[in-house]
Design an enzyme around this catalytic site. Structure first.
Site, PDB file in Angstrom:
ATOM      1  CB  SER A 127     -16.541 -29.035  22.135  1.00 19.44           C
ATOM      2  OG  SER A 127     -17.230 -28.506  21.035  1.00 19.44           O
ATOM      3  CE1 TYR A 152     -20.090 -26.571  26.053  1.00 22.00           C
ATOM      4  CE2 TYR A 152     -19.770 -25.832  23.784  1.00 22.00           C
ATOM      5  CZ  TYR A 152     -19.800 -26.841  24.726  1.00 22.00           C
ATOM      6  OH  TYR A 152     -19.532 -28.129  24.338  1.00 22.00           O
ATOM      7  CE  LYS A 156     -17.093 -28.668  27.161  1.00 25.28           C
ATOM      8  NZ  LYS A 156     -17.088 -29.651  28.248  1.00 25.28           N
TER       9      LYS A 156
HETATM   10  N1  UFG Z   1     -29.865 -26.043  13.127  1.00 30.90           N
HETATM   11  C1  UFG Z   1     -31.013 -25.626  12.461  1.00 30.90           C
HETATM   12  N2  UFG Z   1     -32.163 -25.578  13.178  1.00 30.90           N
HETATM   13  C2  UFG Z   1     -32.253 -25.903  14.502  1.00 30.90           C
HETATM   14  C3  UFG Z   1     -31.068 -26.339  15.156  1.00 30.90           C
HETATM   15  C4  UFG Z   1     -29.901 -26.372  14.440  1.00 30.90           C
HETATM   16  O1  UFG Z   1     -30.986 -25.300  11.284  1.00 30.90           O
HETATM   17  O2  UFG Z   1     -33.324 -25.820  15.075  1.00 30.90           O
HETATM   18  C5  UFG Z   1     -28.629 -26.122  12.365  1.00 30.90           C
HETATM   19  C6  UFG Z   1     -27.550 -25.214  12.901  1.00 30.90           C
HETATM   20  O3  UFG Z   1     -27.636 -23.945  12.336  1.00 30.90           O
HETATM   21  C7  UFG Z   1     -26.299 -25.972  12.496  1.00 30.90           C
HETATM   22  C8  UFG Z   1     -26.709 -27.430  12.545  1.00 30.90           C
HETATM   23  O4  UFG Z   1     -28.113 -27.434  12.498  1.00 30.90           O
HETATM   24  O5  UFG Z   1     -25.979 -25.654  11.184  1.00 30.90           O
HETATM   25  C9  UFG Z   1     -26.247 -28.145  13.796  1.00 30.90           C
HETATM   26  O6  UFG Z   1     -26.656 -27.390  14.920  1.00 30.90           O
HETATM   27  P1  UFG Z   1     -26.608 -27.986  16.416  1.00 30.90           P
HETATM   28  O7  UFG Z   1     -27.172 -26.926  17.320  1.00 30.90           O
HETATM   29  O8  UFG Z   1     -27.232 -29.322  16.443  1.00 30.90           O
HETATM   30  O9  UFG Z   1     -25.070 -28.191  16.659  1.00 30.90           O
HETATM   31  P2  UFG Z   1     -23.874 -27.134  16.640  1.00 30.90           P
HETATM   32  O10 UFG Z   1     -22.953 -27.592  15.577  1.00 30.90           O
HETATM   33  O11 UFG Z   1     -24.316 -25.741  16.601  1.00 30.90           O
HETATM   34  O12 UFG Z   1     -23.329 -27.320  18.125  1.00 30.90           O
HETATM   35  C10 UFG Z   1     -22.675 -28.485  18.508  1.00 30.90           C
HETATM   36  C11 UFG Z   1     -22.834 -28.718  20.019  1.00 30.90           C
HETATM   37  C12 UFG Z   1     -22.141 -27.642  20.795  1.00 30.90           C
HETATM   38  C13 UFG Z   1     -20.737 -27.482  20.318  1.00 30.90           C
HETATM   39  C14 UFG Z   1     -20.712 -27.255  18.828  1.00 30.90           C
HETATM   40  C15 UFG Z   1     -19.333 -27.187  18.286  1.00 30.90           C
HETATM   41  O13 UFG Z   1     -24.195 -28.731  20.360  1.00 30.90           O
HETATM   42  O14 UFG Z   1     -22.141 -28.030  22.146  1.00 30.90           O
HETATM   43  O15 UFG Z   1     -21.350 -28.330  18.179  1.00 30.90           O
HETATM   44  O16 UFG Z   1     -19.356 -26.753  16.955  1.00 30.90           O
HETATM   45  F1  UFG Z   1     -20.133 -26.436  20.906  1.00 30.90           F
END
Ligand code: UFG
Length: 340
Positions: A127, A152, A156
């Site tokens: 990741s 998590y 990785k």
């Molecule tokens: N977000 C919102 N509202 C929500 C969900 C997410 O505003 O309900 C925002 C988050 O703050 C972030 C963006 O949308 O800015 C993306 O969030 P995600 O949860 O979809 O993805 P992440 O980038 O946080 O996480 C993903 C994977 C993880 C991994 C990570 C690495 O889900 O498994 O990328 O950066 F570890």
């Protein structure tokens, strides 16, 4: 020619199932091992519907060494793609031991068996979380690995270390693929992401809000140092991601790898903010999304997107599906699962 046999762990999961489809369509024999802890048996039927080939399926937990060992005794495997792992960042903060136990024991058992049964090719599901907030963007594979912000993420990082040390002293060759943000679903709408309970990730939350399963989407923070104040990510279609796994496996099987351990970023190279995702989703679906700005989510990275140069050049792979198509496929999938 005898078909090569690929073990796909976590093959009924989101990225795993899409990869199984691409592998079968390229003529590989696929054997899935999954304990169904975060997926469903019906995914096997869906894969068969898409490809007309039923993948072989074993239901057990890779943390069980005896079962893993007897699986390898029975099956001749040419390469492993290891997806099976827990992946919820927030849950890992609450239950760190569960994450270390599951994600590391399964990897160790697999590698032990790979060595004993002479399986030399190993693709690992990593990741972009290993980069933390990179100092330079786009982030290249040479960027330093930063202290993990969650158990998590740490699993990785540790997994990558275990693999990179192992290849030095065994005949194992490995490729770690560092995913950015996989979204979307197969064009058939027969497989896709199936989050259990309240989704953590942005796109499933958006589609569930649009269809009426959730009342409102919370946007975590609007005062980040980005053009519109919301976080930026590199969203990549899951089928583009799946195709890169096929190429990685072929690279190892044909000994085209440049070293015994290689690392590639899998992203599109483009960053998009949360607000851009919302706007694009509204455009392709025709649905007005109910959303509000709330506090930042702890541990969120402000902005990250991939340098895809190395993967483009070395793997001869490039993500092809654009953001509108990604979000449309996610929306079609949401509508399809609500018909069942
Ligand atoms: N977000 C919102 N509202 C929500 C969900 C997410 O505003 O309900 C925002 C988050 O703050 C972030 C963006 O949308 O800015 C993306 O969030 P995600 O949860 O979809 O993805 P992440 O980038 O946080 O996480 C993903 C994977 C993880 C991994 C990570 C690495 O889900 O498994 O990328 O950066 F570890």
């Amino acid at each position: 020619m005898i078909k090569k046999s690929i073990l796909v762990t976590g093959g009924t999961g989101y990225i795993g199932s899409h990869t199984v489809v691409e592998l079968q369509q390229k003529g590989f024999d696929v054997v899935i091992v999954d304990n169904l802890s975060n997926s469903y048996r019906e995914v096997i039927n869906a894969i068969e519907k898409i490809t007309n080939i039923r993948p072989e399926f074993y239901e057990f937990d890779l943390c069980d060494f005896e079962k893993t060992h007897s699986f390898f005794k029975k099956n001749k495997i040419d390469a492993i793609i290891h997806f099976a792992a827990f992946k919820a960042v927030g849950e890992s903060v609450e239950k760190p031991f569960m994450y270390y136990h599951n994600n590391l024991f399964s990897l160790i058992n697999l590698i032990k068996c790979a060595n004993e049964f002479n399986v030399k090719n190993f693709v690992f599901s990593s990741s972009c979380t290993v980069y933390g907030q990179p100092d330079e963007l786009p982030v290249t594979e040479k960027a330093p690995v930063k202290k993990a912000l969650s158990p998590y993420g740490n699993t990785k990082q540790i997994s990558e270390e275990i693999i990179s040390e192992t290849v030095k002293t065994t005949s194992l060759k490995s490729i770690s693929l560092r995913y950015f943000n996989p979204i979307g679903a197969h064009e058939s709408s027969l497989i896709g992401e199936l989050p259990i309970g309240i989704p953590n990730n942005l796109v499933p939350f958006i589609t569930q809000t649009a269809i009426g399963k959730r009342e409102i989407l919370n946007v975590f923070g609007n005062e980040y140092n980005t053009p519109d104040g919301t976080c930026i990510r590199d969203y990549i279609h899951v089928v583009d991601l799946a195709k890169a796994h096929v190429i990685a496996v072929e690279r190892l099987l044909s000994n085209k790898n440049k070293s015994n351990y290689e690392i590639f970023n899998l992203g599109t190279g483009d960053g998009h903010s949360v607000l851009e995702i919302i706007k694009t989703f509204e455009k392709v679906s025709g649905v007005k999304l109910n959303f509000k700005f709330v506090e930042r989510r702890p541990g969120d990275i402000e902005k990250v997107w991939a340098s895809t140069e190395y993967a483009n050049k070395e793997l001869g792979w490039k993500a092809e599906i654009n953001l509108e198509e990604m979000l449309l496929s996610a929306w079609k999938w949401e509508k399809a699962i609500n018909k069942i």
